[in-house]
Write a protein that holds these residues in place. Structure first.
Motif, PDB file in Angstrom:
ATOM      1  N   PRO A   1       0.838  -1.209   0.000  1.00 26.93           N
ATOM      2  CA  PRO A   1       0.000   0.000   0.000  1.00 26.93           C
ATOM      3  C   PRO A   1       0.866   1.249   0.000  1.00 26.93           C
ATOM      4  O   PRO A   1       2.037   1.214   0.405  1.00 26.93           O
ATOM      5  CB  PRO A   1      -0.793  -0.130   1.308  1.00 26.93           C
TER       6      PRO A   1
ATOM      7  N   CYS B   1     -13.391   1.710   2.626  1.00 28.18           N
ATOM      8  CA  CYS B   1     -13.420   1.073   1.298  1.00 28.18           C
ATOM      9  C   CYS B   1     -13.660   2.117   0.197  1.00 28.18           C
ATOM     10  O   CYS B   1     -14.295   3.149   0.430  1.00 28.18           O
ATOM     11  CB  CYS B   1     -14.541   0.039   1.226  1.00 28.18           C
TER      12      CYS B   1
ATOM     13  N   SER C   1      -4.680   2.039   0.329  1.00 24.08           N
ATOM     14  CA  SER C   1      -4.807   0.645  -0.083  1.00 24.08           C
ATOM     15  C   SER C   1      -4.696   0.493  -1.595  1.00 24.08           C
ATOM     16  O   SER C   1      -5.081   1.389  -2.348  1.00 24.08           O
ATOM     17  CB  SER C   1      -6.154   0.083   0.389  1.00 24.08           C
ATOM     18  N   THR C   2      -4.177  -0.645  -2.020  1.00 29.05           N
ATOM     19  CA  THR C   2      -4.096  -0.944  -3.455  1.00 29.05           C
ATOM     20  C   THR C   2      -5.335  -1.695  -3.944  1.00 29.05           C
ATOM     21  O   THR C   2      -5.460  -1.975  -5.139  1.00 29.05           O
ATOM     22  CB  THR C   2      -2.850  -1.795  -3.746  1.00 29.05           C
TER      23      THR C   2
ATOM     24  N   TRP D   1      -9.322  -2.665   2.748  1.00 32.51           N
ATOM     25  CA  TRP D   1      -8.118  -3.178   3.385  1.00 32.51           C
ATOM     26  C   TRP D   1      -8.221  -4.688   3.583  1.00 32.51           C
ATOM     27  O   TRP D   1      -9.314  -5.221   3.794  1.00 32.51           O
ATOM     28  CB  TRP D   1      -7.892  -2.486   4.728  1.00 32.51           C
ATOM     29  N   ASP D   2      -7.076  -5.341   3.506  1.00 33.83           N
ATOM     30  CA  ASP D   2      -7.034  -6.778   3.750  1.00 33.83           C
ATOM     31  C   ASP D   2      -7.069  -7.032   5.255  1.00 33.83           C
ATOM     32  O   ASP D   2      -6.061  -6.895   5.946  1.00 33.83           O
ATOM     33  CB  ASP D   2      -5.771  -7.385   3.137  1.00 33.83           C
TER      34      ASP D   2
ATOM     35  N   SER E   1      -2.299 -10.951   6.727  1.00 35.15           N
ATOM     36  CA  SER E   1      -2.601  -9.680   7.391  1.00 35.15           C
ATOM     37  C   SER E   1      -3.029  -9.870   8.843  1.00 35.15           C
ATOM     38  O   SER E   1      -2.938  -8.940   9.642  1.00 35.15           O
ATOM     39  CB  SER E   1      -3.690  -8.924   6.620  1.00 35.15           C
TER      40      SER E   1
ATOM     41  N   ASP F   1      -1.264  -6.377   4.555  1.00 38.87           N
ATOM     42  CA  ASP F   1      -1.454  -4.931   4.699  1.00 38.87           C
ATOM     43  C   ASP F   1      -1.074  -4.429   6.087  1.00 38.87           C
ATOM     44  O   ASP F   1      -0.496  -3.346   6.230  1.00 38.87           O
ATOM     45  CB  ASP F   1      -2.921  -4.566   4.416  1.00 38.87           C
TER      46      ASP F   1
ATOM     47  N   ALA G   1      -8.560  -9.166   1.464  1.00 33.30           N
ATOM     48  CA  ALA G   1      -9.621  -8.166   1.282  1.00 33.30           C
ATOM     49  C   ALA G   1     -10.948  -8.800   0.882  1.00 33.30           C
ATOM     50  O   ALA G   1     -11.719  -8.246   0.102  1.00 33.30           O
ATOM     51  CB  ALA G   1      -9.203  -7.117   0.257  1.00 33.30           C
TER      52      ALA G   1
END
Length: 290
Positions: free
Chosen positions: A35, A57, A88-89, A93-94, A100, A108, A175
């Motif tokens: 991220p 999100c 976040s990518t 979020w994961d 994670s 993440d 995610a």
């Protein structure tokens, strides 16, 4: 009559803030997750504290920073603390994968922990003054960080989340959305939820971050049941009763109720509020000691 020149007006007019949200391209991140890290350093740094603000999100560091309902950069300007804004990518979020949900697992949460370590060194942050906040998916990640990296975090103020580990994915997908948890059907004992936290960093036996938990009574995205389950989780981690030691009605505003469960867990129940509860800067800063 003397008419001020333009130079005079500019010299003595309101100060223009030069501070900007800036991306850190290399924050010494050795996690598999990548991220983005964004930082806001106020023009006048008056504090050695750090606040990490984690977006919801379908948002980003830039969008969250500019959101008028997320006032952390105003707090930064006012009190002079540095803020970090992870980006976040993916859409959320994961908070689902083993990576994670495990200390140093590469997900993440690991990457955000690396952001914190980078900020502590780069901006002369007191390691005992690292604070986490977030809304919705960012609140979920705040809970996960409290479980996976308690050694890095002093206190958390999370808005409209779920218990740490509630969104776990049986397939290991990152995610992933968990309808059972979001719908408020993940009901368990306080002991179970506490064990979930302890299982994310099994060897840790040090101090845990103080937890402030906000939730709206009519949240249609993340069921209000998740509030009670989160209170179960953290009161168990701290070994205290779920019976409040103090209750303050209409705090911090009308139709909100603030319950303290000893000095380390605080819940704010917002009657009539949906998803997500707006950030209350003063109350969150007070919880952090800022």
């Amino acid at each position: 009559m003397h008419i001020p020149t333009l130079v005079t007006a500019l010299t003595f007019g309101p100060a223009v803030l030069a501070a900007q949200l800036k991306q850190i391209s290399n924050y010494n991140n050795n996690a598999q997750a990548k991220p983005g890290m964004w930082v806001y350093v106020p023009d006048s740094v008056k504090s050695d504290a750090l606040v990490v603000a984690i977006h919801s999100c379908q948002s980003s560091a830039q969008s969250y920073f500019q959101n008028s309902k997320i006032p952390w950069h105003q707090g930064s300007d006012r009190k002079g603390y540095v803020t970090v804004w992870p980006s976040s990518t993916s859409q959320c979020w994961d908070v689902s994968s083993k990576a994670s949900l495990t200390h140093n697992g590469g997900g993440d949460s690991n990457a955000i922990a690396n952001m914190i370590k980078y900020a502590i060194t780069t901006y002369n942050i007191d390691p005992k003054k690292v604070y986490i906040t977030g809304g919705s998916s960012g609140a979920m990640m705040s809970n996960v960080l409290a479980a996976t990296y308690p050694d890095l975090i002093t206190a958390v103020s999370l808005y409209s989340g779920v218990p740490a580990g509630c969104f776990v994915s049986s397939s290991g997908q990152s995610a992933a959305w968990n309808n059972t948890c979001s719908g408020g059907q993940s009901i368990s004992t306080a002991q179970h939820w506490g064990d979930v936290v302890r299982g994310m960093y099994p060897s840790y036996n040090g101090t845990r971050p103080r937890m402030q938990i906000w939730h709206g009574s009519v949240d249609g995205t993340l069921s209000p049941n998740n509030y009670n389950e989160t209170i179960k989780q953290w009161t168990n981690v701290f070994g205290v009763s779920m019976t409040p030691t103090s209750t303050k009605p209409d705090t911090p505003e009308r139709n909100y109720r603030m319950d303290d469960f000893g000095p380390n867990v605080e819940g704010i129940w917002a009657v009539g509020v949906g998803h997500s509860v707006p950030s209350h800067l003063d109350a969150s800063e007070a919880w952090f000691g800022l």
